[in-house]
Design a protein around this motif. Structure first.
Motif, PDB file in Angstrom:
ATOM      1  N   LYS A   5      21.140  62.426  12.552  1.00 27.31           N
ATOM      2  CA  LYS A   5      21.749  63.602  13.189  1.00 27.31           C
ATOM      3  C   LYS A   5      22.378  64.503  12.131  1.00 27.31           C
ATOM      4  O   LYS A   5      23.118  64.035  11.269  1.00 27.31           O
ATOM      5  N   VAL A  27      16.608  74.023   9.735  1.00 30.02           N
ATOM      6  CA  VAL A  27      16.406  73.595  11.129  1.00 30.02           C
ATOM      7  C   VAL A  27      14.963  73.149  11.315  1.00 30.02           C
ATOM      8  O   VAL A  27      14.695  72.081  11.878  1.00 30.02           O
ATOM      9  N   GLU A  28      14.019  73.955  10.814  1.00 30.12           N
ATOM     10  CA  GLU A  28      12.598  73.648  11.005  1.00 30.12           C
ATOM     11  C   GLU A  28      12.202  72.356  10.295  1.00 30.12           C
ATOM     12  O   GLU A  28      11.581  71.476  10.892  1.00 30.12           O
ATOM     13  N   THR A  31      13.990  69.197  11.750  1.00 31.55           N
ATOM     14  CA  THR A  31      13.468  68.904  13.081  1.00 31.55           C
ATOM     15  C   THR A  31      12.085  68.262  12.962  1.00 31.55           C
ATOM     16  O   THR A  31      11.774  67.288  13.647  1.00 31.55           O
ATOM     17  N   LYS A  32      11.283  68.819  12.032  1.00 33.34           N
ATOM     18  CA  LYS A  32       9.947  68.282  11.782  1.00 33.34           C
ATOM     19  C   LYS A  32      10.008  66.816  11.369  1.00 33.34           C
ATOM     20  O   LYS A  32       9.153  66.019  11.718  1.00 33.34           O
ATOM     21  N   GLN A  33      11.077  66.477  10.619  1.00 39.71           N
ATOM     22  CA  GLN A  33      11.237  65.085  10.164  1.00 39.71           C
ATOM     23  C   GLN A  33      11.666  64.145  11.288  1.00 39.71           C
ATOM     24  O   GLN A  33      11.754  62.938  11.093  1.00 39.71           O
ATOM     25  N   CYS A  35      14.694  64.560  12.849  1.00 36.92           N
ATOM     26  CA  CYS A  35      16.160  64.568  12.916  1.00 36.92           C
ATOM     27  C   CYS A  35      16.577  65.379  14.136  1.00 36.92           C
ATOM     28  O   CYS A  35      15.855  66.274  14.568  1.00 36.92           O
ATOM     29  N   SER A  36      17.759  65.081  14.676  1.00 40.22           N
ATOM     30  CA  SER A  36      18.278  65.984  15.692  1.00 40.22           C
ATOM     31  C   SER A  36      19.297  66.900  15.019  1.00 40.22           C
ATOM     32  O   SER A  36      20.228  66.444  14.361  1.00 40.22           O
ATOM     33  N   VAL A  37      19.035  68.190  15.137  1.00 38.88           N
ATOM     34  CA  VAL A  37      19.800  69.187  14.392  1.00 38.88           C
ATOM     35  C   VAL A  37      20.659  70.029  15.329  1.00 38.88           C
ATOM     36  O   VAL A  37      20.166  70.554  16.327  1.00 38.88           O
ATOM     37  N   THR A  38      21.929  70.126  15.009  1.00 37.40           N
ATOM     38  CA  THR A  38      22.857  70.983  15.753  1.00 37.40           C
ATOM     39  C   THR A  38      23.362  72.047  14.793  1.00 37.40           C
ATOM     40  O   THR A  38      23.663  71.744  13.642  1.00 37.40           O
TER      41      THR A  38
END
Ligand SMILES: Cc1cc2nc3c(=O)[nH]c(=O)nc-3n(C[C@H](O)[C@H](O)[C@H](O)COP(=O)(O)OP(=O)(O)OC[C@H]3O[C@@H](n4cnc5c(N)ncnc54)[C@H](O)[C@@H]3O)c2cc1C
Ligand SMILES: [Zn+2]
Length: 227
Positions: A5, A27-28, A31-33, A35-38
């Motif tokens: 995260k 972010v891109e 997210t591609k990996q 991971c959850s991104v905030t």
């Protein structure tokens, strides 16, 4: 790394800016990996940077003489911090990695981001009396300061090592709270370089993010900054 995260605390007013592009890439790629991104987009949120009485809901511990550190500590313990702070603390609590993305302002972070540090990293939540530095309360987390400058890399080499500027941010804030620190990511003078060089810097950020989870934290001691 899948399942991790990430909280990105972002301080730029303009999505089309170079900082905006660095944010978008992070972010891109993350997210591609998997991971959850905030993202906490501080200007868009109109984040309040001022540390005031308004951060405490309900009664004060000592209404005779206001002490921000004491009042927020007491309010944290009784669940009486303002909603915007509680929300940011929840994001921090859940994150494995904190990325701070910003343009350098006066050898420092922009006021809105400094205000985030001032208000979110409350005693009892981020640190406590003997719970500081390696014993800080935000253990098992990583941080990364990713920022842009107006000055060129050559100018910074003349003016003095840019690591001096990182001492208050990385050591004074993150390490103090127990958060480990990854190498900073610095994009020098995006306004004054060629379009090709800008593209190169953006690609370098993507590349770095690809192997980020394999990186070891820096040895965040005075030697790293001042030797
Ligand atoms: C109050 C204040 C204090 C400051 N203090 C300092 C200081 O102490 N030290 C210092 O060095 N600097 C300082 N600066 C300068 C500041 O750090 C820089 O202006 C900032 O870092 C530049 O980043 P930016 O994202 O705003 O750049 P931008 O101007 O948004 O971007 C630069 C260029 O990149 C282009 N771009 C954006 N996205 C892409 C993309 N995907 N591909 C290609 N090109 C793209 C933009 O269109 C623009 O032409 C200060 C600035 C202010 C306002
Ligand atoms: Zn340190």
């Amino acid at each position: 790394m899948a399942g991790k995260k990430v909280l990105i605390v972002y301080a730029h007013q303009e999505p089309k800016s170079f900082n905006g592009s660095l944010l978008k890439i992070a972010v891109e790629e993350l997210t591609k990996q998997g991971c959850s991104v905030t993202v906490s987009d501080l200007y868009a949120m109109q984040f309040e940077p001022r540390a005031t009485r308004n951060d405490i809901v309900g009664h004060l511990h000592n209404s005779e003489a206001f002490n921000y550190a004491v009042e927020t500590w007491e309010a944290f313990k009784r669940g009486g911090l303002s909603k915007d702070l509680v929300e940011e603390q929840k994001k921090v609590q859940e994150a494995d990695l904190l990325i701070f993305q910003f343009p350098l302002f006066w050898f420092n972070m922009p006021a809105i981001l400094k205000g985030w540090m001032d208000r979110v990293l409350v005693r009892g939540f981020a640190y406590d009396s003997s719970k500081v530095y390696d014993s800080g309360l935000l253990q098992n987390k990583l941080s990364l300061f990713s920022f842009t400058t107006g000055g060129s890399k050559e100018k910074y080499a003349i003016r003095g090592d840019i690591r001096y500027l990182l001492w208050p941010m990385q050591h004074g804030i993150m390490h103090f709270c127990g958060v480990k620190v990854l190498e900073p990511h610095i994009c020098y003078a995006p306004e004054n370089v060629s379009e090709d060089k800008r593209k190169e810097m953006l690609t370098a950020w993507t590349q770095r993010l690809k192997t980020l989870w394999k990186e070891e934290p820096i040895d965040c001691s005075p030697e790293w900054y001042f030797k």
